[in-house]
Design an enzyme around this catalytic site. Structure first.
Site, PDB file in Angstrom:
ATOM      1  N   ASP A  31       0.824  -1.216   0.000  1.00  0.00           N
ATOM      2  CA  ASP A  31       0.000   0.000   0.000  1.00  0.00           C
ATOM      3  C   ASP A  31       0.859   1.268   0.000  1.00  0.00           C
ATOM      4  O   ASP A  31       0.448   2.322   0.481  1.00  0.00           O
ATOM      5  CB  ASP A  31      -0.962   0.000   1.192  1.00  0.00           C
ATOM      6  CG  ASP A  31      -0.233  -0.030   2.526  1.00  0.00           C
ATOM      7  OD1 ASP A  31       1.017  -0.188   2.516  1.00  0.00           O
ATOM      8  OD2 ASP A  31      -0.878   0.114   3.564  1.00  0.00           O
ATOM      9  N   HIS A 235      25.872   2.890 -15.975  1.00  0.00           N
ATOM     10  CA  HIS A 235      24.729   3.223 -15.113  1.00  0.00           C
ATOM     11  C   HIS A 235      24.894   2.620 -13.718  1.00  0.00           C
ATOM     12  O   HIS A 235      23.961   2.055 -13.152  1.00  0.00           O
ATOM     13  CB  HIS A 235      23.418   2.754 -15.763  1.00  0.00           C
ATOM     14  CG  HIS A 235      23.042   3.589 -16.951  1.00  0.00           C
ATOM     15  ND1 HIS A 235      22.075   3.219 -17.852  1.00  0.00           N
ATOM     16  CD2 HIS A 235      23.511   4.780 -17.394  1.00  0.00           C
ATOM     17  CE1 HIS A 235      21.977   4.143 -18.795  1.00  0.00           C
ATOM     18  NE2 HIS A 235      22.842   5.094 -18.541  1.00  0.00           N
ATOM     19  N   ASP A 252      27.866  11.433 -11.663  1.00  0.00           N
ATOM     20  CA  ASP A 252      26.874  11.913 -12.639  1.00  0.00           C
ATOM     21  C   ASP A 252      25.603  12.161 -11.845  1.00  0.00           C
ATOM     22  O   ASP A 252      24.909  11.220 -11.459  1.00  0.00           O
ATOM     23  CB  ASP A 252      26.668  10.847 -13.726  1.00  0.00           C
ATOM     24  CG  ASP A 252      25.737  11.318 -14.844  1.00  0.00           C
ATOM     25  OD1 ASP A 252      25.021  12.324 -14.657  1.00  0.00           O
ATOM     26  OD2 ASP A 252      25.724  10.659 -15.900  1.00  0.00           O
ATOM     27  N   ASP A 263      21.872  17.868 -15.576  1.00  0.00           N
ATOM     28  CA  ASP A 263      22.553  16.586 -15.797  1.00  0.00           C
ATOM     29  C   ASP A 263      24.049  16.876 -15.918  1.00  0.00           C
ATOM     30  O   ASP A 263      24.508  17.298 -16.978  1.00  0.00           O
ATOM     31  CB  ASP A 263      21.979  15.958 -17.082  1.00  0.00           C
ATOM     32  CG  ASP A 263      22.540  14.583 -17.371  1.00  0.00           C
ATOM     33  OD1 ASP A 263      23.295  14.050 -16.537  1.00  0.00           O
ATOM     34  OD2 ASP A 263      22.219  14.040 -18.449  1.00  0.00           O
ATOM     35  N   HIS A 342      28.720   5.301 -25.986  1.00  0.00           N
ATOM     36  CA  HIS A 342      27.429   6.004 -25.910  1.00  0.00           C
ATOM     37  C   HIS A 342      27.461   7.263 -26.760  1.00  0.00           C
ATOM     38  O   HIS A 342      28.510   7.649 -27.289  1.00  0.00           O
ATOM     39  CB  HIS A 342      27.076   6.327 -24.451  1.00  0.00           C
ATOM     40  CG  HIS A 342      28.103   7.163 -23.736  1.00  0.00           C
ATOM     41  ND1 HIS A 342      28.279   8.507 -23.978  1.00  0.00           N
ATOM     42  CD2 HIS A 342      29.022   6.841 -22.781  1.00  0.00           C
ATOM     43  CE1 HIS A 342      29.224   8.979 -23.194  1.00  0.00           C
ATOM     44  NE2 HIS A 342      29.711   7.986 -22.466  1.00  0.00           N
ATOM     45  N   HIS A 346      22.352  14.534 -25.357  1.00  0.00           N
ATOM     46  CA  HIS A 346      20.908  14.398 -25.605  1.00  0.00           C
ATOM     47  C   HIS A 346      20.221  15.694 -25.233  1.00  0.00           C
ATOM     48  O   HIS A 346      20.794  16.548 -24.551  1.00  0.00           O
ATOM     49  CB  HIS A 346      20.359  13.236 -24.761  1.00  0.00           C
ATOM     50  CG  HIS A 346      20.781  13.300 -23.308  1.00  0.00           C
ATOM     51  ND1 HIS A 346      20.111  14.054 -22.377  1.00  0.00           N
ATOM     52  CD2 HIS A 346      21.842  12.752 -22.650  1.00  0.00           C
ATOM     53  CE1 HIS A 346      20.710  13.932 -21.203  1.00  0.00           C
ATOM     54  NE2 HIS A 346      21.781  13.156 -21.339  1.00  0.00           N
ATOM     55  N   HIS A 353      16.385  12.834 -20.426  1.00  0.00           N
ATOM     56  CA  HIS A 353      16.546  12.557 -21.863  1.00  0.00           C
ATOM     57  C   HIS A 353      15.287  13.139 -22.502  1.00  0.00           C
ATOM     58  O   HIS A 353      14.264  12.475 -22.605  1.00  0.00           O
ATOM     59  CB  HIS A 353      16.677  11.058 -22.131  1.00  0.00           C
ATOM     60  CG  HIS A 353      17.926  10.482 -21.518  1.00  0.00           C
ATOM     61  ND1 HIS A 353      18.114   9.152 -21.294  1.00  0.00           N
ATOM     62  CD2 HIS A 353      19.061  11.082 -21.076  1.00  0.00           C
ATOM     63  CE1 HIS A 353      19.308   8.953 -20.739  1.00  0.00           C
ATOM     64  NE2 HIS A 353      19.897  10.110 -20.594  1.00  0.00           N
ATOM     65  N   GLU A 379      28.664  15.192 -23.345  1.00  0.00           N
ATOM     66  CA  GLU A 379      29.171  14.253 -22.343  1.00  0.00           C
ATOM     67  C   GLU A 379      30.004  13.108 -22.911  1.00  0.00           C
ATOM     68  O   GLU A 379      29.651  11.935 -22.753  1.00  0.00           O
ATOM     69  CB  GLU A 379      28.006  13.681 -21.529  1.00  0.00           C
ATOM     70  CG  GLU A 379      26.850  13.106 -22.360  1.00  0.00           C
ATOM     71  CD  GLU A 379      25.765  12.502 -21.488  1.00  0.00           C
ATOM     72  OE1 GLU A 379      26.104  11.647 -20.666  1.00  0.00           O
ATOM     73  OE2 GLU A 379      24.597  12.882 -21.636  1.00  0.00           O
ATOM     74  N   TYR A 383      36.040   4.670 -21.047  1.00  0.00           N
ATOM     75  CA  TYR A 383      35.854   3.686 -19.971  1.00  0.00           C
ATOM     76  C   TYR A 383      36.718   2.473 -20.285  1.00  0.00           C
ATOM     77  O   TYR A 383      36.439   1.763 -21.260  1.00  0.00           O
ATOM     78  CB  TYR A 383      34.379   3.296 -19.862  1.00  0.00           C
ATOM     79  CG  TYR A 383      33.465   4.514 -19.916  1.00  0.00           C
ATOM     80  CD1 TYR A 383      33.130   5.210 -18.762  1.00  0.00           C
ATOM     81  CD2 TYR A 383      32.993   5.006 -21.153  1.00  0.00           C
ATOM     82  CE1 TYR A 383      32.338   6.347 -18.825  1.00  0.00           C
ATOM     83  CE2 TYR A 383      32.208   6.139 -21.224  1.00  0.00           C
ATOM     84  CZ  TYR A 383      31.882   6.812 -20.061  1.00  0.00           C
ATOM     85  OH  TYR A 383      31.107   7.947 -20.132  1.00  0.00           O
ATOM     86  N   ARG A 401      34.080  10.575 -17.501  1.00  0.00           N
ATOM     87  CA  ARG A 401      33.097  11.290 -18.309  1.00  0.00           C
ATOM     88  C   ARG A 401      33.036  12.716 -17.785  1.00  0.00           C
ATOM     89  O   ARG A 401      33.191  12.946 -16.579  1.00  0.00           O
ATOM     90  CB  ARG A 401      31.708  10.622 -18.216  1.00  0.00           C
ATOM     91  CG  ARG A 401      30.631  11.362 -19.000  1.00  0.00           C
ATOM     92  CD  ARG A 401      29.346  10.537 -19.226  1.00  0.00           C
ATOM     93  NE  ARG A 401      28.649  10.203 -18.009  1.00  0.00           N
ATOM     94  CZ  ARG A 401      28.638   9.010 -17.431  1.00  0.00           C
ATOM     95  NH1 ARG A 401      29.306   8.006 -17.982  1.00  0.00           N
ATOM     96  NH2 ARG A 401      27.969   8.789 -16.318  1.00  0.00           N
ATOM     97  N   GLU A 403      30.487  16.096 -18.286  1.00  0.00           N
ATOM     98  CA  GLU A 403      29.183  16.434 -18.880  1.00  0.00           C
ATOM     99  C   GLU A 403      28.698  17.810 -18.442  1.00  0.00           C
ATOM    100  O   GLU A 403      28.628  18.106 -17.249  1.00  0.00           O
ATOM    101  CB  GLU A 403      28.144  15.373 -18.455  1.00  0.00           C
ATOM    102  CG  GLU A 403      26.730  15.668 -18.926  1.00  0.00           C
ATOM    103  CD  GLU A 403      25.753  14.529 -18.620  1.00  0.00           C
ATOM    104  OE1 GLU A 403      25.969  13.793 -17.642  1.00  0.00           O
ATOM    105  OE2 GLU A 403      24.771  14.384 -19.375  1.00  0.00           O
TER     106      GLU A 403
HETATM  107  N1  GLY Z   1      22.637  10.913 -16.367  1.00  0.00           N
HETATM  108  C1  GLY Z   1      22.100  10.369 -17.521  1.00  0.00           C
HETATM  109  C2  GLY Z   1      22.839  10.799 -18.708  1.00  0.00           C
HETATM  110  O1  GLY Z   1      23.899  11.366 -18.602  1.00  0.00           O
HETATM  111  O2  GLY Z   1      22.379  10.669 -19.807  1.00  0.00           O
HETATM  112 MN    MN Z   2      23.321  13.037 -19.884  1.00  0.00          MN
HETATM  113 MN    MN Z   3      24.496  12.424 -16.866  1.00  0.00          MN
END
Ligand code: GLY
Ligand code: MN
Ligand code: MN
Length: 434
Positions: A31, A235, A252, A263, A342, A346, A353, A379, A383, A401, A403
């Site tokens: 619940d 992730h 991140d 982000d 990747h 975005h 996203h 970004e 890796y 990374r 970003e």
């Molecule tokens: N944190 C998600 C991305 O960088 O797309």
């Molecule tokens: Mn991102």
């Molecule tokens: Mn990110």
């Protein structure tokens, strides 16, 4: 009336009507519910924050174009589960011309929808509402030859709303800047306070506490706090390992502020000083990131920018000894994907996203050019898996990374997250300031 709704009405035209539902609460277990997250398309058009609502938008009704169906006021339910706007609040605080209890939707629908050529509605999201609309349509078809006039064309409004969401208004940009500032300050706080021996979850707690303390409703997505080779898992969200001197930490993390996401990723040394191999990889990513920010401007396409990131990172990987061969061949054979798997960024907005098409044609062949009002992340990353026998051993287990969030303007761009440094020397200086 909210500008977004005015624009939407103009876009669908007078022979149309639109039915746009809010999200529902989602059960977490038994619940207990997950924290409620409003449907971004519904929120964009109406600003209404509650679950179980439906907006009916009717541009041909000059006096009452905007009807909201909402949960009724209910003292008992409100004592248990929280305040509700109710009929009066929907009109007074959210500009609804008419408002009804949500239970009345089915009986009111025919009155509202009949007499329009086109119905804007997205099937496949809300099963119960789908059934109600199908039931109405089939019922009306039977009567069609006599008096009823149900819409004969059904159009998914998503593309239209998403194209609107892609181009941010000044008001939205202010909210996005605020979201970016909160997240940037949380990253600065982490750089100032991270020490060997701390746990990843302590960094997560520190940053998320700062975000909430500064007005964010929460995080824009699950924070990634990856020390050492956890940074090579794109992730990674367990966030429960001890941080070690000599390792890097990849964070991140972004905030959600009045609906809008930021982000940001930064990577820095746990002990406050990059080793030479870490710095070598870092500088390759940083130079690529700076060049890709520069390329995020009117006239360039999203594909061009991604290709630039591939080219620069591939050159960098050759320099580091991660890849061998001709750059052209390495790109053609997608060898770079072993370490850079990747996209370079975005759209960003109500969703992390965010909505909007990346191509200008239905077959997804032609990449879309950047245009003023778009906000995108930049970004790139590298890796190197800890067990990668092909990589020089000094680089194994390094994940980096960087970003930022960038607004495309008429004459270039504006980096909304420039507040948190990414220059390696400046990071070391900040971390070692007494
Ligand atoms: N944190 C998600 C991305 O960088 O797309
Ligand atoms: Mn991102
Ligand atoms: Mn990110």
């Amino acid at each position: 009336m909210r500008q977004q709704l005015k624009n939407f009405m103009e876009a669908i035209g007078k022979d149309s009507i639109a039915i746009i539902p809010a999200a529902h609460e989602v059960t977490r277990s038994y619940d207990t519910e997950f924290k409620f997250h409003q449907d971004p398309d519904f929120y964009y058009l109406t600003g209404f924050p509650e679950p179980d609502a439906i907006a009916v938008i009717n541009p041909s009704n000059k006096k009452n174009p905007f009807t909201l169906f909402v949960r009724s006021r209910d003292p008992l339910m409100e004592t248990w589960y929280g305040r509700r706007e109710g009929i009066d609040g929907a009109k007074k605080n959210y500009g609804a011309d008419k408002a009804f209890p949500i239970e009345k939707f089915e009986s009111e629908m025919a009155k509202l929808v009949n007499g329009h050529e086109k119905l804007y509605y997205r099937f496949g999201v809300d099963t119960k509402l789908d059934q109600q609309i199908l039931h109405y349509l089939s019922g009306q078809r039977i009567r069609r030859l006599k008096t009823a006039y149900p819409p004969h064309t059904i159009i998914d409004p998503t593309i239209l709303i998403h194209e609107m969401r892609l181009f941010k208004t000044d008001e939205e940009i202010d909210l996005m800047q605020k979201s970016a500032d909160i997240a940037a300050e949380a990253h600065i706080l982490a750089m100032q306070n991270v020490k060997p021996g701390m746990n990843e979850y302590q960094v997560e707690a520190m940053m998320e506490s700062y975000m909430r303390d500064n007005g964010a409703s929460g995080v824009a997505y699950n924070s990634i706090i990856g020390g050492g080779d956890n940074a090579t898992i794109l992730h990674y969200v367990e966030n429960n390992a001890e941080l070690k001197d000599g390792d890097l930490l990849l964070i991140d993390a972004g905030a959600q502020y009045k609906g809008y996401a930021s982000d940001i990723t930064r990577t820095f040394p746990v002990g406050g000083k990059f080793t030479k191999p870490q710095r070598d990889v870092y500088d390759v990513v940083l130079e690529t990131q700076i060049a890709c920010i520069e390329a995020t401007k009117k006239g360039n396409t999203i594909k061009q920018r991604h290709e630039l990131s591939i080219e620069l990172l591939t050159e960098g990987m050759k320099k580091l000894g991660l890849l061998k061969g001709k750059t052209k061949d390495l790109i053609k054979k997608k060898k770079f994907m072993k370490y850079y798997m990747h996209g370079v960024g975005h759209y960003l907005g109500l969703d992390v996203h965010d909505a909007g098409r990346y191509f200008t044609d239905a077959k997804a062949k032609n990449s879309r050019p950047f245009a003023p009002g778009m906000v995108l992340t930049v970004e790139p990353g590298l890796y190197i898996p800890p067990d990668d026998k092909d990589a020089p051993s000094k680089y194994r287990g390094i994940g980096i990374r960087i970003e930022d969030d960038v607004l495309v303007t008429e004459d270039g761009n504006l980096n909304l997250t420039a507040k948190v440094t990414k220059d390696a020397d400046e990071i070391e200086e900040l971390m070692n300031k007494k």
